[in-house]
Write a protein that holds these residues in place. Structure first.
Motif, PDB file in Angstrom:
ATOM      1  N   VAL A 205       0.855  -1.184   0.000  1.00  0.00           N
ATOM      2  CA  VAL A 205       0.000   0.000   0.000  1.00  0.00           C
ATOM      3  C   VAL A 205       0.892   1.236   0.000  1.00  0.00           C
ATOM      4  N   CYS A 206       0.435   2.273  -0.679  1.00  0.00           N
ATOM      5  CA  CYS A 206       1.133   3.560  -0.691  1.00  0.00           C
ATOM      6  C   CYS A 206       0.159   4.609  -0.171  1.00  0.00           C
ATOM      7  N   LEU A 207       0.488   5.187   0.965  1.00  0.00           N
ATOM      8  CA  LEU A 207      -0.381   6.173   1.595  1.00  0.00           C
ATOM      9  C   LEU A 207       0.104   7.584   1.280  1.00  0.00           C
ATOM     10  N   ILE A 208      -0.794   8.416   0.798  1.00  0.00           N
ATOM     11  CA  ILE A 208      -0.498   9.833   0.557  1.00  0.00           C
ATOM     12  C   ILE A 208      -1.207  10.623   1.646  1.00  0.00           C
ATOM     13  N   VAL A 209      -0.439  11.233   2.536  1.00  0.00           N
ATOM     14  CA  VAL A 209      -1.042  11.956   3.656  1.00  0.00           C
ATOM     15  C   VAL A 209      -0.751  13.452   3.533  1.00  0.00           C
TER      16      VAL A 209
ATOM     17  N   MET B  30      -8.199   9.880  11.482  1.00  0.00           N
ATOM     18  CA  MET B  30      -9.047   8.703  11.691  1.00  0.00           C
ATOM     19  C   MET B  30      -8.866   7.705  10.543  1.00  0.00           C
ATOM     20  N   ASP B  31      -8.803   8.226   9.327  1.00  0.00           N
ATOM     21  CA  ASP B  31      -8.577   7.347   8.175  1.00  0.00           C
ATOM     22  C   ASP B  31      -7.191   6.698   8.254  1.00  0.00           C
TER      23      ASP B  31
ATOM     24  N   LEU C  27      -2.154   2.590  10.038  1.00  0.00           N
ATOM     25  CA  LEU C  27      -1.034   2.628  10.977  1.00  0.00           C
ATOM     26  C   LEU C  27      -1.372   3.561  12.138  1.00  0.00           C
ATOM     27  N   ILE C  28      -0.547   3.504  13.169  1.00  0.00           N
ATOM     28  CA  ILE C  28      -0.723   4.395  14.314  1.00  0.00           C
ATOM     29  C   ILE C  28      -0.031   5.719  13.982  1.00  0.00           C
ATOM     30  N   PRO C  29      -0.762   6.819  13.894  1.00  0.00           N
ATOM     31  CA  PRO C  29      -0.169   8.094  13.458  1.00  0.00           C
ATOM     32  C   PRO C  29       1.064   8.520  14.242  1.00  0.00           C
TER      33      PRO C  29
END
Length: 224
Positions: A173-177, A209-210, A215-217
């Motif tokens: 997975v690639c997360l864009i935050v 929340m998302d 993962l744990i922020p």
């Protein structure tokens, strides 16, 4: 949650194992375990293509000096603000590569050196995989304080090429935050370089929340 890996044809896997055993018996450095063979089959579809892909990767690894990158302390220190393999994992146990986009500038880097550092990070993260449980990675692009001057398309092209050719099916997975609204224009360009399977692994995370679904922020660095 992690998507279940696509199954491979067991007869194809058997044939690929037989080919690789012949090669590895003559040169043990050519060896790939079953998890790796399955990833290549999923990515390259056929036994022939997977076999050729593995041979090309093995040749590239030797010529590129992948095994020696962890000894290049100068390189690692120079680019340590560009990416980091975190000590913690995501919710399903994937190793995490954290990339703070604000630290990039295409006019202030050596693309060959930076690409080597990216390979180093991919290697370190891959070594941390519990392959019996989950054999892929989580990459987090943090776009906090991102500006257009940080948009280094060539680095992304190189990363995409590495993942597709030499680390197939390693991306889970690639997360864009923290993406600003104007990043949508950049994403339109980047998405055109991705196949449908890879594009489907890119998730834009719009709230803490998302993010907690993945993962744990609190594990994300604040010192980069």
């Amino acid at each position: 949650m992690a998507a279940e890996p696509k199954s491979v044809n067991e007869e194809d896997l058997k044939l690929l194992k037989e080919r690789m055993n012949l090669i590895a018996s003559a040169d043990p450095a050519q060896y790939h375990n079953e998890f790796s063979l399955r990833r290549y089959l999923r990515a390259f579809k056929t036994v022939d293509n997977a076999f050729q892909g593995i041979l090309k990767t093995n040749k590239w690894r030797k010529e590129y000096g992948v095994a020696e990158l962890h000894d290049n302390k100068e390189l690692i220190e120079k680019y340590s603000d560009k990416a980091r393999v975190l000590k913690h994992r995501d919710i399903v146990g994937r190793p995490i590569i954290y990339i703070p986009a604000k630290n990039y500038n295409s006019s202030d880097r050596d693309i060959d050196e930076l690409t080597k550092y990216i390979v180093y990070c991919l290697e370190e993260a891959s070594k941390r995989c519990f392959e019996e449980v989950v054999d892929n990675l989580c990459i987090v692009f943090d776009l906090n304080n991102f500006t257009l001057s940080c948009m280094d398309y060539q680095v992304l092209k190189n990363l995409i090429w590495l993942l597709s050719r030499h680390y197939p099916e390693r991306l889970g997975v690639c997360l864009i935050v923290n993406a600003p609204a104007f990043f949508s224009g950049c994403w339109a360009v980047i998405k055109g370089w991705l196949d449908e399977n890879t594009a489907g692994k890119v998730i834009f995370v719009n709230s803490e929340m998302d993010l907690c679904q993945y993962l744990i922020p609190d594990i994300l660095p604040t010192d980069m």
